[in-house]
Design an enzyme around this catalytic site. Structure first.
Site, PDB file in Angstrom:
ATOM      1  N   SER A  94       0.831  -1.201   0.000  1.00 32.92           N
ATOM      2  CA  SER A  94       0.000   0.000   0.000  1.00 32.92           C
ATOM      3  C   SER A  94       0.868   1.255   0.000  1.00 32.92           C
ATOM      4  O   SER A  94       1.725   1.407  -0.859  1.00 32.92           O
ATOM      5  CB  SER A  94      -0.928  -0.067   1.218  1.00 32.92           C
ATOM      6  OG  SER A  94      -2.025   0.769   1.058  1.00 32.92           O
ATOM      7  N   ASP A 216      -9.624  -4.370  -5.984  1.00 34.87           N
ATOM      8  CA  ASP A 216      -9.041  -3.665  -4.840  1.00 34.87           C
ATOM      9  C   ASP A 216      -9.514  -2.211  -4.883  1.00 34.87           C
ATOM     10  O   ASP A 216      -9.162  -1.463  -5.791  1.00 34.87           O
ATOM     11  CB  ASP A 216      -7.502  -3.725  -4.929  1.00 34.87           C
ATOM     12  CG  ASP A 216      -6.829  -3.005  -3.767  1.00 34.87           C
ATOM     13  OD1 ASP A 216      -7.564  -2.432  -2.919  1.00 34.87           O
ATOM     14  OD2 ASP A 216      -5.587  -3.025  -3.709  1.00 34.87           O
ATOM     15  N   HIS A 244      -7.359  -5.820  -0.693  1.00 34.70           N
ATOM     16  CA  HIS A 244      -6.185  -4.955  -0.668  1.00 34.70           C
ATOM     17  C   HIS A 244      -4.981  -5.646  -0.023  1.00 34.70           C
ATOM     18  O   HIS A 244      -3.890  -5.103  -0.030  1.00 34.70           O
ATOM     19  CB  HIS A 244      -6.534  -3.667   0.103  1.00 34.70           C
ATOM     20  CG  HIS A 244      -5.471  -2.629   0.039  1.00 34.70           C
ATOM     21  ND1 HIS A 244      -4.910  -2.191  -1.151  1.00 34.70           N
ATOM     22  CD2 HIS A 244      -4.863  -1.921   1.009  1.00 34.70           C
ATOM     23  CE1 HIS A 244      -4.007  -1.255  -0.891  1.00 34.70           C
ATOM     24  NE2 HIS A 244      -3.947  -1.077   0.404  1.00 34.70           N
TER      25      HIS A 244
END
Lengths: 265, 515
Positions: A94, A216, A244
């Site tokens: 991320s 996602d 995610h």
């Protein structure tokens, strides 16, 4: 205070080449628990918590330093220096994907390869760019976090009582992983979701793997394509895993994609 | 209970539970939901089951949190406990819930289903919000109290300093007089000093009391038409010694013609002399203070400009605040910082405006007073400060002085004796009544706070004795209420300590002729 203590650095594994695992917003190094054992036989594995997350030293938090992702990249490079890591594989989830991009640009001799898990150089939509979020979406998250409207309901008590650390309440918390200081989490979210690192992408020279999940919402497919187009020589792998966090929901598939990428280098 | 009934009971508990219950696949797809949940979101069972993921029913902010925290946490721990989220209701409103969830694994160890319970936390959030606000208010109040406390402590320290400075020369003067016995010119040299210093203390105490009165809205103005020029002259008269001592020259720029305003001359003069006093404190030796007075459109403009230390811009707005000057120790100057507070209040009570201007530190300060002027020039403008009347030496009277402060009584008796009056002293209430009976005074100067019998009771008893002495309350308390009480007790007059000597002289001279 050593860097290792500040960032709760854990080193394991029996291999030579270092792999640095960096967690994203909302979590801590525990999120690598399914993936790390798969690389320990072949690599020297380094995992850590960002300041404010997990078992890091919250007292080391500095609003100014961590007011941009550069501050987090500095932490990563300080960890590399303290452990004298060279040619490390940086695995960033991320927001940490962009932290890795920044660190690799600054010290390419330390960061030799990038594995970007669910990355996004910009979460907000922009002219000719689809990040997936409107400013209003992000503001809603930030306001909710800053008012303690999201997160552990147990975080509310210290907010009201003025106790900085919920652990001081003496209660054994049901959610033992991904502990975050609510105030720090609020700022980290702001830094994360308002960042724009698109201009940093062309400067990446390290071999790069982009792991794109199906479905996602945080990093949509269009963002993965954008990254692939803007990081020269990058490889884009679209995983079957949804959501995610493929390293949690599909650790085997994720590990296989990473291992293949490393073998090909 | 038959097993059919039991099943129906469990079914009813599930469907109508006071919390939302749902089962999802690991990716969040809802495969079962109870009626409570469907009612919250206003959707039919068919439209939800197998088509909708739990996270899609959250607000966008919550969904981002779900993906980045809730979902990884659930994957790592196998459960999550009491996570605050917001669910989108059927009317579009965001509804706060507390979510707990647990993974259920199949025989192969893989996650088969996730059980989720959602509790409505609307009321709870409301309370939490109120508690947070209460905490913020409490913190603010505590901070303000602490600041007020610091200011008050500084103020008291400054007050002590201010009172001590005039006391030191008085003490020295007393010592000089004692050793010299007043021989040579020692008395002539020391007395003006003592007088000046005592005046200074008196002024300080007056300012303090006035600030108190304004704070309680208990200051009464007696506004009549007066010439502003004469008010300025009076203020200058009061402030000249201060400016002279400070080595600051005073330049006056006054108009040729009178400017009439409706004012309490003494109070307005007090405001102006406070500004002049301020100039004397903050202007270095050999500086200049200039007082301008002119017509300015419909009003009058009075300016007091000095060549002093000036004021920093950020201080300008605070300078009229109570105790502002007394704030940080290192910046403290002479003075209590109440002079300007008082000046502004007094000007405002005259429908005027007092402002301050300074280009910055070291560049002087200018205060401006704007006042409305009276339109027509009145014939009958009162002379604001009548010259003192020439006193004819008064006949010898019998004066009883009652004060439990022996020194005060003694000094008063000495003074009255010097003026040729016969005096007696009493130091408590009962003694006062007894002496009054035998001495039959023309005048009784009576303190109020007395041992054994207070001044009011003494006054009442003396009134019962038959004689008609003039009873004067002589006290430190000068509020309206105090005056009313003394009048009710039979006093003829109420004077506030320290009494000016010419006022006392006038009082004795004004007594009715001895029978």
């Amino acid at each position: 205070m050593t860097i290792a203590a500040r960032n709760n650095v854990r080193v394991s594994g029996r291999g030579q080449r270092p792999m640095v695992f960096a967690h994203g917003f909302g979590c801590d190094q525990n999120m690598w628990r399914f993936l790390v054992p798969l690389f320990e036989p072949s690599h020297r594995v380094v995992a850590f918590d960002y300041v404010g997350a997990g078992n890091s030293d919250t007292a080391a938090y500095d609003r100014e330093r961590y007011g941009s992702l550069e501050g987090y990249a500095t932490d990563v490079l300080e960890i590399c220096e303290e452990l004298d890591l060279r040619d490390a594989v940086f695995v960033g989830h991320s927001v940490s994907a962009m932290v890795g991009v920044l660190a690799a640009r600054r010290q390419p001799e330390r960061i030799g390869a990038l594995v970007l898990v669910g990355p996004s150089p910009r979460y907000l939509d922009d002219e000719g760019y689809r990040g997936g979020f409107s400013r209003q979406d992000v503001d809603e998250l930030l306001e909710s976090l800053e008012s303690n409207y999201l997160g552990w309901s147990s975080a509310m008590a210290p907010a009201i009582m003025g106790t900085a650390n919920p652990v001081e309440l003496g209660a054994e918390l049901a959610n033992s992983f991904c502990r975050t200081d609510p105030t720090i989490a609020g700022q980290f979210a702001r830094v994360t979701f308002l960042s724009d690192n698109r201009a940093d992408l062309p400067g990446v020279t390290a071999p790069t793997l982009i792991l794109q999940c199906s479905d996602d919402i945080i990093a949509p497919a269009s963002v993965g394509d954008y990254l692939h187009a803007h990081i020269a020589g990058s490889e884009l792998v679209k995983l079957k895993a949804t959501g995610h966090c493929p390293h949690l929901s599909a650790p085997d598939e994720t590990a296989a994609a990473i291992a293949r990428f490393l073998r090909l280098q | 209970m038959k097993s059919d009934d039991a099943d129906a009971d469990v079914e009813e508990l599930y469907e109508q539970a006071p919390c939302a219950l749902l089962s999802t696949l690991p990716g969040g797809l809802i495969v079962r939901a109870n009626q409570t949940f469907l009612d919250w979101i206003g959707r039919s069972r068919e439209s939800v089951l197998g088509t909708t993921r739990f996270q899609e029913l959250l607000t966008m902010g919550s969904r981002m949190y779900y993906e980045t925290h809730y979902s990884p946490l659930l994957a790592m721990q196998g459960s999550v406990s009491e996570i605050a989220l917001e669910v989108r209701r059927k009317d579009g409103a965001a509804s706060p819930v507390v979510a707990s969830a647990r993974q259920v694994r199949g025989a192969d160890g893989a996650v088969r289903v996730v059980r989720v319970a959602l509790f409505d936390s609307t009321d709870r959030r409301q309370y939490e919000r109120e508690l947070l606000l209460a905490r913020q208010r409490a913190e603010l109040a505590t901070r303000e109290l602490a600041e007020a406390d610091v200011r008050r402590n500084h103020f008291i320290a400054t007050l002590a300093h201010e009172l001590r400075s005039p006391l030191a020369p008085i003490r020295s003067a007393v010592e000089v007089l004692r050793r010299s016995g007043g021989a040579g010119d020692t008395a002539a040299k020391t007395l003006p000093i003592m007088e000046r210093q005592v005046t200074q203390i008196g002024r300080l105490v007056e300012d303090l009391l006035d600030v108190g009165r304004i704070g309680r809205d208990a200051l009464t103005l007696h506004r009549v038409p007066v010439d502003l020029v004469s008010v300025v002259h009076h203020a200058v008269e009061t402030s000249e010694p201060l400016l002279r001592d400070a080595g600051v020259a005073l330049v006056l720029r006054l108009p040729e013609t009178p400017i009439y305003v409706e004012a309490d001359a003494a109070r307005l003069a007090q405001a102006i002399s406070n500004l002049l006093g301020n100039a004397s404190k903050f202007t270095p030796r050999d500086g200049t203070a200039t007082l301008f007075l002119e017509r300015d459109g419909e009003g009058a403009l009075l300016r007091v400009a000095d060549t002093g230390i000036g004021i920093e811009e950020e201080q300008l707005s605070r300078i009229f605040e109570m105790f502002a000057q007394a704030a940080p120790e290192e910046q403290r100057r002479n003075g209590l910082g109440i002079g300007l507070t008082l000046a502004r209040s007094l000007v405002e009570r005259h429908d005027g405006v007092l402002t301050v201007h300074s280009p910055g530190l070291g560049q002087g300060t200018e205060f401006r007073i704007r006042l409305p002027v009276l339109r027509e020039t009145l014939e009958s403008v009162s002379r604001s400060f009548p010259p003192p009347e020439i006193e004819a030496p008064s006949a010898s009277r019998r004066v009883l002085i009652v004060d439990d402060n022996h020194d005060s009584a003694q000094m008063m008796a000495l003074l009255l004796g010097l003026w040729g009056h016969e005096t007696r002293m009493a130091h408590d209430g009962l003694e006062a009544v007894a002496v009054a009976e035998s001495f039959a005074p023309h005048l009784v100067l009576l303190d109020i706070g007395l041992p054994r019998l207070n001044g009011y009771e003494v006054a009442q008893r003396i009134r019962l004795q038959g004689g008609r002495p003039v009873l004067v309350a002589l006290t430190g308390w000068g509020e309206e209420e105090d005056r009313r009480r003394s009048a009710a007790a039979g006093f003829d007059q109420h004077l506030v300590k320290p009494i000016a000597h010419d006022a006392l002289q006038k009082l004795v001279a004004g007594l009715p002729d001895p029978a």
